[in-house]
Design a protein around this motif. Structure first.
Motif, PDB file in Angstrom:
ATOM      1  N   ARG A   1       5.528  -0.693   6.404  1.00  0.00           N
ATOM      2  CA  ARG A   1       6.439  -0.721   5.279  1.00  0.00           C
ATOM      3  C   ARG A   1       5.934   0.133   4.137  1.00  0.00           C
ATOM      4  O   ARG A   1       6.545   0.219   3.101  1.00  0.00           O
ATOM      5  CB  ARG A   1       6.581  -2.164   4.763  1.00  0.00           C
ATOM      6  N   SER A   2       4.790   0.676   4.289  1.00  0.00           N
ATOM      7  CA  SER A   2       4.271   1.443   3.170  1.00  0.00           C
ATOM      8  C   SER A   2       3.671   2.735   3.654  1.00  0.00           C
ATOM      9  O   SER A   2       3.505   2.952   4.847  1.00  0.00           O
ATOM     10  CB  SER A   2       3.212   0.640   2.426  1.00  0.00           C
TER      11      SER A   2
ATOM     12  N   GLU B   1       0.747   3.752   3.324  1.00  0.00           N
ATOM     13  CA  GLU B   1      -0.678   3.742   3.588  1.00  0.00           C
ATOM     14  C   GLU B   1      -0.927   4.011   5.056  1.00  0.00           C
ATOM     15  O   GLU B   1      -0.371   3.367   5.920  1.00  0.00           O
ATOM     16  CB  GLU B   1      -1.223   2.353   3.266  1.00  0.00           C
ATOM     17  N   GLU B   2      -1.782   4.926   5.322  1.00  0.00           N
ATOM     18  CA  GLU B   2      -2.138   5.153   6.706  1.00  0.00           C
ATOM     19  C   GLU B   2      -2.988   3.978   7.166  1.00  0.00           C
ATOM     20  O   GLU B   2      -3.594   3.275   6.376  1.00  0.00           O
ATOM     21  CB  GLU B   2      -2.890   6.471   6.836  1.00  0.00           C
ATOM     22  N   ARG B   3      -3.012   3.817   8.483  1.00  0.00           N
ATOM     23  CA  ARG B   3      -3.733   2.661   8.992  1.00  0.00           C
ATOM     24  C   ARG B   3      -5.230   2.929   9.145  1.00  0.00           C
ATOM     25  O   ARG B   3      -5.970   2.057   9.540  1.00  0.00           O
ATOM     26  CB  ARG B   3      -3.151   2.253  10.344  1.00  0.00           C
TER      27      ARG B   3
ATOM     28  N   PRO C   1      -9.089   3.254   8.476  1.00  0.00           N
ATOM     29  CA  PRO C   1      -9.896   2.393   7.617  1.00  0.00           C
ATOM     30  C   PRO C   1     -10.382   3.074   6.345  1.00  0.00           C
ATOM     31  O   PRO C   1     -10.802   2.403   5.416  1.00  0.00           O
ATOM     32  CB  PRO C   1     -11.083   2.018   8.510  1.00  0.00           C
ATOM     33  N   THR C   2     -10.330   4.388   6.290  1.00  0.00           N
ATOM     34  CA  THR C   2     -10.826   5.060   5.100  1.00  0.00           C
ATOM     35  C   THR C   2     -10.000   4.696   3.889  1.00  0.00           C
ATOM     36  O   THR C   2     -10.489   4.755   2.768  1.00  0.00           O
ATOM     37  CB  THR C   2     -10.765   6.582   5.238  1.00  0.00           C
TER      38      THR C   2
ATOM     39  N   SER D   1      -9.090   2.225   2.365  1.00  0.00           N
ATOM     40  CA  SER D   1      -9.556   1.300   1.360  1.00  0.00           C
ATOM     41  C   SER D   1     -10.589   1.891   0.417  1.00  0.00           C
ATOM     42  O   SER D   1     -10.919   1.296  -0.585  1.00  0.00           O
ATOM     43  CB  SER D   1     -10.113   0.068   2.053  1.00  0.00           C
ATOM     44  N   TRP D   2     -11.161   3.018   0.750  1.00  0.00           N
ATOM     45  CA  TRP D   2     -12.265   3.540  -0.051  1.00  0.00           C
ATOM     46  C   TRP D   2     -11.825   4.502  -1.134  1.00  0.00           C
ATOM     47  O   TRP D   2     -12.631   4.933  -1.941  1.00  0.00           O
ATOM     48  CB  TRP D   2     -13.308   4.194   0.845  1.00  0.00           C
TER      49      TRP D   2
ATOM     50  N   ALA E   1      -6.109   1.985  -3.889  1.00  0.00           N
ATOM     51  CA  ALA E   1      -6.162   0.568  -4.205  1.00  0.00           C
ATOM     52  C   ALA E   1      -5.281   0.266  -5.408  1.00  0.00           C
ATOM     53  O   ALA E   1      -4.517  -0.705  -5.419  1.00  0.00           O
ATOM     54  CB  ALA E   1      -7.599   0.163  -4.484  1.00  0.00           C
TER      55      ALA E   1
ATOM     56  N   ARG F   1      -1.704   0.374  -4.529  1.00  0.00           N
ATOM     57  CA  ARG F   1      -1.288  -0.791  -3.786  1.00  0.00           C
ATOM     58  C   ARG F   1      -1.017  -1.959  -4.731  1.00  0.00           C
ATOM     59  O   ARG F   1      -0.035  -2.670  -4.610  1.00  0.00           O
ATOM     60  CB  ARG F   1      -2.401  -1.162  -2.809  1.00  0.00           C
ATOM     61  N   GLU F   2      -1.880  -2.087  -5.672  1.00  0.00           N
ATOM     62  CA  GLU F   2      -1.730  -3.182  -6.614  1.00  0.00           C
ATOM     63  C   GLU F   2      -0.438  -3.016  -7.412  1.00  0.00           C
ATOM     64  O   GLU F   2       0.347  -3.947  -7.598  1.00  0.00           O
ATOM     65  CB  GLU F   2      -2.948  -3.221  -7.546  1.00  0.00           C
TER      66      GLU F   2
END
Ligand code: SF4
Lengths: 1063, 940
Positions: A877-878, A880-882, A884-885, A887-888, A893, A896-897
């Motif tokens: 739905r967004s 953001e790629e899946r 793991p990077t 989040s860094w 971030a 997302r907030e």
């Protein structure tokens, strides 16, 4: 509970080997329960985990039996108990979690657990196993050796003191050995001044000091007219050597001679030999020689003190690091627990009343009843930690507190580990009268023939006292003849001596060999071949289905005998009841080779080994590429599976067994999370797996390992070595009350300093007593057959060593057992039979427990499809790629907030009316600066935007869904999602006939992305949502419009069917 | 919104207040679903019966509270099966997620890492140092200690929150239990909050308690159902109790009406009821001797099922898990744990540990391990390339053993190939010193970029990232900045108890923890590890909250846990009574030999039955002993062809290997197999000896010293020479360990000095040092180097070899020994003076023979060792007393026999040599090369 229990309040039982210590303890436990004692007020401690569980079982068995007896007959209650057996059983089982029936180690651990903070430990501290403790020691040592600066200087000084310039090549080896030998002693006695301190030194040799050796020498020289010229010259030559003598090393013969003639009382020397001539000094010269002797004593003592101080500072350096490391890594060893507790008391001198109160409160229990098993093995440290409580119990006048202990001073073989048999006696004498003392001397383990031999050896007062002096006298005081409860059943015992076959050289000629004397000795001993033959031709454990142990005193002998038996192929032989799956077979070695050549590619030995294995060099090259990744992703378990899986062919039974163990070991190591190959390889090689007692095999082990066990057949060997004082560290007490520890100087010196001589004699007595205990424990392990096998004395006894004060067990056995001429066991075998009792018999058919039959297969149970298996797809739905990077990246971030805040505000808006806008404005005003306020502003802007008007102001009558989660099955897959906003428009019949699906998008990179980009990103999601909505509402799909609402740039983007192509 | 699925329903809402203080709390409605069918299906049916019927089934007005996220997943699965065409889903939350509906937007709540750090800061602050929290705190107040204590304090706070308590409120309730301690805790908690506040954060529990206080929860008029939740967090219940108009709350209980007495108003099992209830004893109850058997039997039971999904394994005792997974793996059964796999298995904790060690000690170990870690190596600049890594590791070993350095930088200075990687690591270290958090952020971004995807990794990455964010939040407000290693400590701590989602393999069997089982609907349940201590779970947090105090504070008690587990046990069994099966497996000992006991729930029965059950349990001890199959070598090493390769040239020392064992010679001298030991701490014996040799030969070359007979002078000179050698060898300074060893070396040098002075006094002078010699024997060049040759006034010549063994060796037994029968390789044996002998070494005789040939003028030759043992008094010449020229001749013919044997490829069979008993050879060949190796003989 009533005040007075119908059982002895304090009770001490001396129980010989095999006489049912466990049974006595369990009986006591049951009695307490039946007296109505609350199980959690009982503390029962023993030494091994097996014993603890054995006691538990016996308690249960007894209670069950008594309960059944109660049920059978009318409630006869011979003991006058308050509670019936069934109720006792129930209460026991209900209190399982709070039961304190444990090993003494775990009791201390339990106590430490309730006060970790006070000890500087974290609450979740763990216990180190042997391997981990070894690793810790290794790493601390490595650190010590790598420290420069002050710590380095301190260490160097300590080593200087200790070794006086005669260090070995490897500092590591020296430190390692010292710490292994004396580390525990230091932990128990960390007061530095006690380690060879000045005061000790002075009080051992009070009085004047002989400082000027040269002058003394000159004076003697003047008086030495008695010497002829040749001797005088020799004497003068010896001058530097003699003056430098400090009590260790060889020294010169004359030093020994002069010292021997020295009389500490008068301070004079008598006659002595020099260069094979008797020198008879006159009074004056005798005094001068006396001063020389004194000079030596003093230098020797000072040197010993210096060395002791050096040792202490090495130990202190290590200990300090160890203490820090314990706390830093949050792990302790079992033996640390009582020591830690000693630090608890307010005074630091042990646990005081206050500390105990706190602990008792946290333990949530009051301990009123103490039961100790194997009390002779309790160490001073352990006792000191509990003393307060236990003695309070013994002295208590209330009838509701009791004390019970069972032990056997004859089995105190853990003196080197701190076990202190005297505690037993202390209690017995201190509370004489208040404590009921009982003896158990009927063995339930050993058959009469075995007991006969034991009685003969240990009941021979004359031999014991003659050979072992004071220790022998102490022993005979302990002794009471044993009896066997198995009277009438067959058993066998014998004493054999094996001599060298004719013509075989006993030992290699020439000097000392580099490879170490002991190896040679072991190889040359005739005991090995004799043992092999006896095993093969007489004992035949496999054939006769007997469990069999060979017991020796030292690890070295155990290793050698085991390898000898293996070489002679006498059957399956296990060392110390353990196997080493990582090291004792080809599979383990294969894994080690693969890992070693991976981590140390220069190790051509490991690499060559791997290349020569069936996996070959092709595998090795591939492994170099893939190995690390496998290791890091799947851990060592993955590595083991990979490597073993590559082996061609089907594994045989042994290989299967080992494979299982190896996988398990790797898996166990993986629990630590470590990926350190070197650490793993040490683990792999050193980690044993304990075996249960197995019939048909031969277990070669040290007596210490065999403590508490029993075997059908026991062979006791290694009986011929003269007993030596092992410790080297004397506990010295002087009349002035100064006490301390001292690395013993040579015998010549120690013998002439009264305080040291006394300490030495005491240590010697202890040593002898403990050696007797070892022999006693060894002989009493046998159930059916006992073979005592010594090496016959060599023809030329080594001079001096067999003299007074250094008996061997063989001396005792010979004196006690030999009667008349021995007879050869076999012709020309060199093995003589000196003593024999009973007969060997085939064992009764072993009761084989039938293998458990497989219970009926669960078969095919019928059941509806299980929901766990339906795994929904949750389309993205967004943006953001899946990976793991994501989040860094800090911006992500924040985005997302922001996105979630915006969604949340929009979800709360039914319609864009004034009041809603008002509340948003208020919200924005009150929200703090930052993402939260931005989000409200963005939501507000959406409401005010013309482009988005229809989104928030649909025609009246529209059904609005806000933030609705849904689940639907669309073209064979489960879709699970949330509709941000849906407008359902009523048709003529009032039922909805068309709909708009809005999806809010908060993607922020508007410029780069563009509308096309946004559509591409969400096309698949929208397609699924739309299909789901159509299906759920039964609306035709073309009646559903799908619109992306792009919040940032405030745009409406329709996602049409044509653009919504399947991917 | 970034999240999907129902877990996202814990949205944050602005609450409006329901103040219901004046309302009498009314009883929620209890619904007994019965327990003869799976809970999820029953609950789904119940919900659908109550859904709004509009366009489509609409449950969106329902707030369903289930015990765990996993049970939520199961419930949703059941709902889906009920309405495949689709429906609007209810919000499914866990009890504590209810609180998330009540938060004000503006608050920032401290995450676990922030909380830990706040405590840590406090403990390490001056305030913390001034008054210690506990009596007799440790000598060393360091970060590790503070972190450990902080963990406990956080845990205690969480525990207290069950009762809605903080340290200060608990203090009042604790009363006389350790009053000073609680007072201090209360004071410290204030300071802890202040630290959080400094960073704009609040303790989340504080927020919850506030929410409870204000009852500020917005249920938007939802219908609320508490489903299958026998043990919700007490605080959640309190919120429901205070904030909910209870007419709307239904409590669904997975039990029949008949046991309604066993539950309170909120469906919690009642201790009194369950304590006296007799629990079923399954026919399929098995108690084994040991854990491994439980694991094996479980795997057997799973394998016996026709369909994998028919069975679920309930792992009651988590310590069983690894063994269970192994047993399943052995049978080829894939397993799936919906709860995820523990993060410590992922390899990340070890990576974090290596980074920490690098930061703290800059040592070679972690540097090497980072080079070996795929992602970390890439970060250091080493691409995934086996052969390049191999070369680097080899270099690193070489550098480490040459420099004996402790830090990677000095090692790298020795080997240029390592430089770029060391450079990168160094840069990292210096950046981490400057800006710890930012550097770590960059590092992790790079590390994660190089990893594949996967849910587990993503979860791990998210977890670490948010931990880092929490640390960053403190930024400026912190009084004591965090260094990089400490930050890594906190990250590692975050991972410690984390579970990571794993992929569900095809045909996998599910593994669930005890508390997850109520919701599981598999018809066949295997309860593995039904042990006391695990069921009922015993919670120890004794040092602050022992059981009595817990009870007093109104926290969850052991009795409550026991009641819950009794209920769960009965429900699990009842659910399958008509349609499935339950197997119960327990054991008496752990794999490591620790005694265990089956759960006391098994003894919950009538007094009449009890003895029987206890007996059943006790029978387990007699289970059959495991028999060890006879040892067998699974394979042999194929080594060969056994033939000499290369020039016909040998060193004299190599001959010694052949004399010991021809096969050993082959491996060592032909194949050149050589072991590499781990990173050395100090000079090994060989290097020690070499250094001593070097100094002594330097000395021997000094003309001026040749006739010196004063030991002090000699010693002084030796020390000068020695320090020169040391400087050459360790230009960067002496490693501490070597400095210690140097003393030992100096000791030996003084021993030498004394002995040397004696020898000079006796008339001996050195005439040559390190003299190379070579003889041609049997067409081979046999080479050697004589340590020293001395001559005395009478013209005697003495050939010397320095020996630095700890004890002084005697040359004769070192070279020769009496032989019995045929031990040793054939070329070693010879007869002399009517006796059979065996050569062990040819060194001195061959030296003598070669030297004699070179210098025919000297006929009076002696040979000796110059022994330099540990005890310096024993240093000196060890002459070979019965030396004779005969022996030289015999030694040469022995050498000839050896080279001939070598030419013929005679390397088999191996001899019984001590070399095989020494490490490292012992561990590779088990002391019996003859059995482990199958040689490829040269002829074949
Ligand atoms: S001390 Fe040695 S080197 Fe110096 S002069 Fe005397 S003998 Fe020569």
């Amino acid at each position: 509970m009533a005040e007075d229990l119908p059982i002895a309040r304090s009770c001490l039982i001396r129980a010989s080997a095999g006489t049912g210590k466990t049974e006595a303890l369990a009986r006591r436990f049951v009695d307490l329960l039946r007296c109505g004692v609350d199980p959690r007020r009982i503390v029962a401690v023993t030494f091994t985990r097996r014993a603890a569980s054995e006691i538990l079982d016996r308690v249960l068995v007894k209670l069950v039996e008594q309960a059944q007896a109660d049920a059978a007959g009318p409630g006869a209650n011979p003991g006058g108990f308050f509670r019936n057996a069934l109720a006792s059983l129930q209460s026991f089982l209900a209190d399982l979690p709070r039961l304190n029936l444990r090993t003494i180690d775990s009791l201390f651990q339990r106590i430490v657990r309730v006060c970790p903070m006070e000890l500087g430990l974290s609450e979740d501290f763990e216990l180190m196993d042997e391997f981990e403790a070894g690793e810790l020691r290794r790493s601390l040592l490595a650190h010590m050796l790598r420290e420069d600066g002050k710590a380095g200087v301190r260490l160097a000084e300590a080593i200087d003191l200790l070794a006086e310039g005669e260090e070995g090549k490897s500092v590591w080896a020296v430190l390692d050995r010292l710490i292994a030998r004396f580390g525990d002693v230091y932990a128990e006695e960390p007061r530095r001044e006690r380690w060879g301190g000045e005061a000790l030194c002075r009080s051992l040799l009070p009085g004047w000091r002989e400082t000027d050796g040269e002058r003394l020498w000159e004076e003697i020289a003047r008086k030495l007219a008695i010497l002829d010229s040749r001797r005088a010259e020799e004497w003068e030559k010896l001058r530097p050597l003699l003056l430098a003598y400090q009590g260790n090393g060889t020294g010169d013969r004359v030093i020994q001679n002069i010292l021997e003639s020295y009389d500490p009382e008068s301070g004079c020397c008598g006659e002595f030999y020099f260069q094979r001539k008797k020198i008879v000094p006159d009074a004056e010269t005798g005094r001068l020689f006396g001063r020389l002797a004194r000079f030596w004593l003093q230098n020797g003592l000072e040197a010993a003190c210096r060395r002791t101080r050096g040792l202490a500072s090495i130990l202190a350096e290590f200990h300090a690091r160890y203490r820090v490391a314990l706390r830093r890594q949050g792990r302790i060893a079992f033996s640390d627990a009582p020591r830690l507790l000693r630090e608890l008391g307010a005074t630091g001198g042990g646990m005081d009343q206050d500390a105990w109160l706190r602990i008792a409160f946290r333990l949530d229990s009051q301990w009123d009843h103490w039961l100790f098993d194997e009390f002779q093995d309790t160490s001073r440290a352990q006792w000191q930690a509990l003393q307060l409580l236990v003695e309070e119990t013994i002295q208590s006048t209330e009838g509701a507190r009791t004390f019970f202990c069972v032990g056997d001073a004859k089995q105190s073989i853990y003196g080197w580990r701190g076990g202190d048999r005297k505690l037993f006696e202390e209690i017995a004498s201190r509370y004489a009268g208040g404590v009921a003392i009982e003896r158990l001397a009927v063995s339930y383990r050993s058959r009469p023939a075995v007991i006969d031999l034991v009685n003969r050896v240990f009941g021979d007062k004359a031999a014991l006292e003659g050979l072992y002096g004071k220790a022998g006298i102490a022993w005979t005081k302990e002794w009471e003849p044993h009896a066997s409860a198995l009277e009438g059943s067959t058993g066998y015992s014998c004493y054999l001596e094996a001599g060298a076959g004719p013509g075989e050289p006993l030992r290699s000629e020439g000097g000392v060999e580099e490879s170490g004397q002991e190896d040679e000795e072991g190889l040359a001993s005739p005991v090995g071949p004799a043992l092999a033959r006896v095993m093969r031709e007489i004992i035949r454990p496999a054939e006769r289905g007997l469990s069999c142990a060979v017991l020796v005193q030292t690890n070295g002998w155990a290793r050698r005998l085991a390898s000898r038996l293996r070489k002679e192929r006498v059957g399956s032989v296990f060392l110390e009841g353990e196997i080493f799956p990582g090291a004792d077979n080809q599979l383990g070695r294969l894994v080690a080779a693969a890992l070693q050549s991976l981590v140390h590619p220069g190790d051509s030995l490991a690499r060559g080994w791997l290349d020569s294995s069936p996996l070959g060099d092709r595998f090795r090259r591939e492994w170099e590429e893939t190995g690390w990744r496998i290791l890091h992703e799947k851990g060592f378990a993955g590595v083991v599976t990979e490597i073993l899986g590559r082996l061609p062919g089907t594994p045989d039974a042994f290989a299967k067994e080992r494979q299982g163990l190896l996988r398990e070991m790797a898996c166990r190591f993986d629990q630590s999370g470590s990926r350190d190959i070197e650490r793993f390889l040490r683990f792999w090689r050193e980690q044993p797996v304990r075996l249960p007692e197995t019939t048909g095999t031969i277990q070669v082990m040290t007596v210490h390992k065999a403590k508490g066990l029993g075997f059908d057949v026991v062979v006791v060997a290694e009986l011929d070595r003269p007993i030596r004082l092992r410790s080297g560290l004397l506990e010295v007490e002087t009349p002035e009350g100064a006490a301390g520890l001292l690395l013993a100087p040579g015998k010549a010196i120690a013998g002439k300093i009264p305080g040291l001589a006394k300490a030495r004699a005491k240590a010697w007595e202890e040593e002898l007593f403990e050696r007797l205990c070892v022999l006693y424990v060894a002989l009493t392990r046998a159930r059916r057959e006992l073979y005592v096998l010594a090496e016959a004395p060599r023809l030329a006894p080594r001079a001096g060593s067999a003299g007074l004060g250094a008996p061997t067990h063989r001396d005792l056995l010979r004196r006690a057992l030999a009667g008349g001429e021995p007879r050869p066991l076999w012709e020309k075998s060199g093995i003589d039979l000196w003593f024999e009792r009973g007969t060997r018999s085939a064992p009764e058919a072993a009761v084989r427990v039938p293998l458990e039959e497989e219970s009926e297969r669960p078969g095919s149970l019928r059941f509806p499809p299980r929901s766990v298996l339906s795994i929904p797809t949750a389309p993205s739905r967004s943006g953001e790629e899946r990976a793991p990077t994501g989040s860094w990246v800090p911006a992500r971030a924040a985005a997302r907030e922001w996105g979630s805040h915006v969604h949340e505000w929009l979800a709360r808006i039914e319609r864009a009316d004034e009041s809603t806008q008002e509340s948003l404005r208020n919200g924005a005003a009150s929200a703090p600066e930052g993402v939260a306020r931005d989000a409200i502003r963005a939501a507000l802007a959406c409401l005010e935007s013309e482009v988005l008007e229809e989104v928030f102001a649909p025609p009246a009558g529209t059904v609005i869904w806000r933030e609705k989660a849904f689940e639907a099955r669309v073209s064979d897959c489960w879709v699970s999602g949330i509709f941000d906003r849906v407008h359902l428009f009523p048709g003529p019949d009032g039922k909805p006939d068309s709909a708009i699906l809005y999806d809010f998008k908060t993607d922020r990179e508007s410029a780069e992305l563009g509308e096309e980009g946004l559509i591409a990103r969400y096309r698949e999601q929208i397609r699924l949502y739309r299909a789901a909505l159509a299906q759920m509402t039964s609306l035709p799909i073309d009646q559903i419009q799908a619109i992306l609402v792009w919040i940032g740039p405030q745009r409406r983007i329709e996602v049409s069917d044509s653009s919504a192509r399947m991917t | 919104m970034g999240c999907t699925g129902l877990e996202a329903c814990g949205l944050v809402f602005l609450g409006w207040r329901i103040s219901n203080e004046y309302l009498d709390p009314m009883r929620p409605e209890r619904i007994f679903l019965g327990w003869d069918r799976p809970l999820a299906a029953q609950a789904a049916e119940w919900l659908f019966e109550r859904c709004e019927r509009g366009l489509c089934p609409d449950l969106s007005r329902w707030l369903v509270i289930v015990p765990t996220r996993e049970s939520g997943r199961i419930l949703r699965g059941a709902l889906r099966s009920g309405r495949p065409e689709g429906f609007l889903a209810p919000r499914v939350v866990t009890p504590m997620e209810v609180y998330e509906r009540s938060r004000g937007v503006s608050e920032k709540w401290a995450g676990p890492t922030a909380r830990l750090w706040a405590w840590t800061q406090l403990l390490l602050s001056e305030q913390g140092a001034d008054c210690s929290l506990f009596a007799g705190e440790p000598a060393e107040r360091n970060f590790a200690w503070a972190l450990g204590l902080s963990r406990s304090l956080c845990e205690a706070q969480d525990l207290l929150s069950e009762g809605g308590l903080t340290f200060s409120t608990a203090r009042e309730a604790a009363g006389h239990f350790e009053p000073e301690l609680w007072l201090r805790l209360a004071q410290w908690e204030e300071r802890y909050r202040a630290i959080l506040a400094g960073a704009g954060l609040r303790d989340p529990m504080e927020g919850r308690l506030e929410a409870l206080d204000k009852a500020s929860t917005d249920f938007e008029g939802d219908s609320v159902a508490l489903v299958g939740c026998p043990d919700p967090h007490p605080l959640a219940l309190r919120l429901l109790r205070t904030a909910l108009p209870d007419r709307d709350c239904s409590v669904l209980i997975h039990a029949p009406e008949a046991v309604s007495g066993g539950f309170d108003a909120w469906g919690e099992p009642d201790p009194a009821f369950w304590q006296s209830r007799c629990l079923p004893f399954l026919p399929a109850t098995r108690i084994y001797a040991e854990e491994g058997e439980v694991a094996r039997r479980t795997a057997d039971l799973v394998a016996a099922n026709q369909f994998r999904e028919a069975v679920t394994i309930g792992v009651c005792d988590s310590r069983l898990l690894p063994y269970l997974r192994l047993s399943l793996e052995e049978r080829g059964i894939p397993a799936f744990d919906p709860g995820g796999a523990p993060a410590h298995g992922s390899g990340w904790p070890s990576l974090l540990a290596d980074l920490r060690e690098l930061l703290r000690e800059k040592s070679i170990g972690p540097f090497r391990r980072l080079l070996c870690h795929p992602a970390a190596a890439a970060w250091l600049g080493l691409p995934e390339d086996g052969s390049r890594r191999r070369v680097l590791l080899e270099r690193l070993d070489r550098a480490a053993s040459w420099t004996l350095a402790k830090d990677f930088e000095s090692a790298a200075r020795r080997e240029p190939a390592l430089a770029p990687f060391a450079e990168k690591a160094k840069r990292f270290l210096s950046e981490a010193r400057e800006q710890p958090l930012a550097t770590i952020r960059v590092l992790f971004e790079e590390l994660f970029r190089r990893q594949g995807g996967g849910d587990g990794l993503r979860a791990l990455s998210d977890e670490l990232a948010s931990a880092l964010e929490e640390m960053e939040a403190f930024g400026a407000s912190s009084t004591r900045p965090l260094d990089a290693a400490e930050a890594l400590d906190l990250l590692a701590n975050r991972l410690a108890r984390q579970s990571l989602p794993e992929e569900r393999p095809e045909e996998a069997v599910e593994i669930r923890g005890w508390l997850e089982l109520l919701w599981d609907d598999a018809p066949h349940l295997v309860l593995a590890g039904f042990q006391e201590g695990s069921v009922p779970e015993s919670v120890a947090h004794d040092f602050l909250l022992p059981a009595t105090l817990r009870e007093r504070l109104g926290l969850r008690t052991n009795a409550q846990r026991e009641a819950r587990d009794s209920y769960l046990f009965e429900a699990l069994v009842e659910q399958r009574r008509g349609r499935g099966r339950v197997d119960l497996l327990a054991c008496r000992f752990s794999r490591e030999g620790e005694p265990l006991f089956p759960s006391r729930l098994l003894f919950r029965c009538s007094p009449l039955e009890l003895p029987g059950r206890v007996r059943r349990m006790l029978e387990a001890r007699d289970s059959p002993l495991r028999r060890q199959p006879a040892a067998k070598d699974s394979f042999r090493l194929q080594i060969g062809p056994l033939r000499w390769e290369g020039e016909k040239r040998l060193s004299i020392t190599a001959l010694r290997d052949y004399l010991a064992c021809p096969f050993f010679f082959f491996l060592r001298r032909v194949r050149r197999w050589e072991a590499v030991e781990g990173p050395p701490e100090e000079l090994d014996a060989r290097e020690f000896g070499a250094l001593l040799h070097d100094v002594l030969s330097d000395f021997g070359r000094e003309e001026a010293m040749k006739r010196c007979d004063r030991s002090e002078k000699i010693e002084e000179r030796l020390h000068t020479l020695f320090s020169r050698r040391l400087r050459q060898r360790f230009p960067e300074g002496l490693p501490p360990a070597v400095a210690l060893q140097a003393r030992a070396l100096e000791g030996r040098l003084s021993g030498f000095a004394r002995a040397q002075a004696d020898e000079v006094r006796r008339g001996w002078t050195t005439i040559s040092v390190e003299e190379g010699i070579s003889s041609s024997i049997g067409g081979w060049e046999i080479e050697g180097r004589i340590d020293r040759v001395d001559r005395d006034a009478e013209g005697r010549v003495r050939i010397l070899d320095f020996k630095s063994a700890e004890r002084a060796p005697n040359p004769r037994p070192a070279h020769l020994r009496a032989a019995t029968g045929s031990d040793g390789p054939a070329p070693a044996l010879f007869d002399w003076r009517g006796k059979r002998f065996r050569w062990r070494d040819l060194q001195l005789p061959l030296y003598a023979a070669a030297w004699r040939r070179k210098n025919p003028a000297f006929s009076n030759l002696e040979v000796a060792y110059f022994a330099l043992p540990k005890h310096r008094a024993e240093a000196g010449i060890q002459a070979w007393k019965e030396w004779s020229q005969e022996l030289e001749t015999e030694a040469e013919s022995c050498a000839a026999r050896i080279v001939q044997a070598i030419e013929e490829g005679l390397f088999w069979p191996p001899a019984d040599a001590p070399e095989w008993e020494r490490e490292p050879w012992q561990s590779w060949f088990d002391g019996r090369p003859g059995e482990i190796v199958s040689p490829l003989l040269a002829s074949s």
